[in-house]
Design a protein around this motif. Sequence first.
Motif, short mmCIF file in Angstrom:
data_model
loop_
_atom_site.label_atom_id
_atom_site.label_comp_id
_atom_site.label_asym_id
_atom_site.label_seq_id
_atom_site.Cartn_x
_atom_site.Cartn_y
_atom_site.Cartn_z
N VAL A 42 -3.45 3.09 -8.44
CA VAL A 42 -4.33 1.92 -8.33
C VAL A 42 -5.77 2.38 -8.09
N GLY A 43 -6.69 1.42 -8.15
CA GLY A 43 -8.11 1.76 -8.14
C GLY A 43 -8.58 2.54 -6.92
N CYS A 44 -8.13 2.14 -5.71
CA CYS A 44 -8.64 2.84 -4.52
C CYS A 44 -8.14 4.28 -4.48
N CYS B 37 -5.06 -3.82 -10.11
CA CYS B 37 -4.51 -4.00 -8.76
C CYS B 37 -5.34 -5.00 -7.98
N VAL B 38 -4.64 -5.91 -7.33
CA VAL B 38 -5.32 -6.91 -6.50
C VAL B 38 -4.33 -7.41 -5.45
N ASP B 39 -4.81 -7.74 -4.27
CA ASP B 39 -3.99 -8.41 -3.25
C ASP B 39 -2.67 -7.69 -2.95
N ASN B 40 -2.76 -6.40 -2.69
CA ASN B 40 -1.56 -5.65 -2.31
C ASN B 40 -1.14 -6.02 -0.89
N LEU C 111 0.83 -1.20 0.00
CA LEU C 111 0.00 0.00 0.00
C LEU C 111 0.87 1.25 0.00
N SER D 195 -7.90 -4.28 3.44
CA SER D 195 -8.67 -3.48 2.47
C SER D 195 -8.80 -4.21 1.13
N CYS D 196 -7.75 -4.94 0.76
CA CYS D 196 -7.75 -5.60 -0.55
C CYS D 196 -8.65 -6.84 -0.56
N CYS E 66 -12.10 -5.46 -1.64
CA CYS E 66 -12.02 -4.54 -2.79
C CYS E 66 -12.56 -5.24 -4.04
S1 SF4 Z 1 -6.57 -4.27 -4.22
FE1 SF4 Z 1 -6.03 -3.04 -2.43
S2 SF4 Z 1 -4.49 -1.56 -3.10
FE2 SF4 Z 1 -5.47 -2.43 -4.92
S3 SF4 Z 1 -7.11 -1.03 -5.46
FE3 SF4 Z 1 -8.02 -2.56 -4.13
S4 SF4 Z 1 -7.84 -1.79 -2.02
FE4 SF4 Z 1 -6.47 -0.57 -3.35
#
Ligand code: SF4
Length: 345
Positions: A68-70, A101-104, A44, A167-168, A171
């Motif tokens: 990234v998306g968020c 973006c996934v699984d950060n 993150l 958070s991921c 998401c």
């Molecule tokens: S996977 Fe995580 S870092 Fe990536 S956009 Fe979603 S919440 Fe944000």
Amino acid sequence: MLLDGVVDAVVVTAAKEDDDLAPAPLLARTPEEVLRGRGVKPSLSPALSILDEVAADASIKRLLFCGVGCSVQALRSLNGGDPEAALGLEAGGLFVMGTHCVDNSPTVEANRGFLQALGERPAEGAAARYEFMADFQVHVDRADGTTSKSPYMVLPGTVAKASIAPSCLTCFDYVNGAADLVVGYMGAPLNRGESMRNALLQVTVRNPKGAAMLGRAERAGTVVIEADSRVAPLPTSGDRGKTAKATTQADSIVLEMLGEAVRDKGMPRPLAKVLAFVLRRVAPKGLEFAKYSIEYHFLRNDLASRDAWGTKRALSQMPAYAKAIVAQHDEWMDELRERIAAKRD
Ligand code: SF4
């Protein structure tokens, strides 16, 4: 865009001077600074913290934001949905290039733990970046220029939870839906022998601004378009549904949510190599691989959201497009959802 004067500055995620894995937002004003944003920083990043610098600089009227998306969603919602006014930009002066973006990872330390579980040893050269690729291997680029590829299956199941930010797990913006243009690997075919360094990329154009950005890069010769969905269907093959179901049911985070045993050791490397080879033969490819990856992550995050928040809140937070995708799997997902709901009661 910077060289042509289309934008005055670019927000990128660079690495800290002393740590290639640690992300640090950067307001770039030269091509050299923009290039510091190259490569994945898989934890993150406080991308929006740099926006104070943008707002304070009256010379920045047009900005390219890469993120990234968020981060992009938060950016778009600034000032009640008028980020250009909040940042002192001219009308139409915000350009957004997103990444899939996934699984950060939650922290750089979690990142290092993941790399250790993968078998990376700093003595062999510190890993500078890594990526889960469509050949079922994690590709690693090291700071000393060497590379490695390890099948996903060498990882112990227990490493997943610590390596992914909470958070991921809730998401559903894998595809960065609010960007003008999105770049990532997932839908592009990965040809034999290619690595994350030279693999083709998928580019999604969302609107006229994104189309203009891509057109400019193509004319400048920095992007070569090998296949174009406006001209012919993109490469795609396989059946994502069965693979998404099997992956979700074997996922260690799902198993943990259900109270089932999670492997604390990875598969022996030679066996994992054979399995990755077999999977490459039978698994979805091209666009179907992208759809598989989205579907599996949405299925897992449907369960993780319910586990974290309960059914009512999870459903209120989940976007309609994600509900439509996971609904295709209701027949077998409902049993897992009921088990998670029962655990919370
Ligand atoms: S996977 Fe995580 S870092 Fe990536 S956009 Fe979603 S919440 Fe944000």
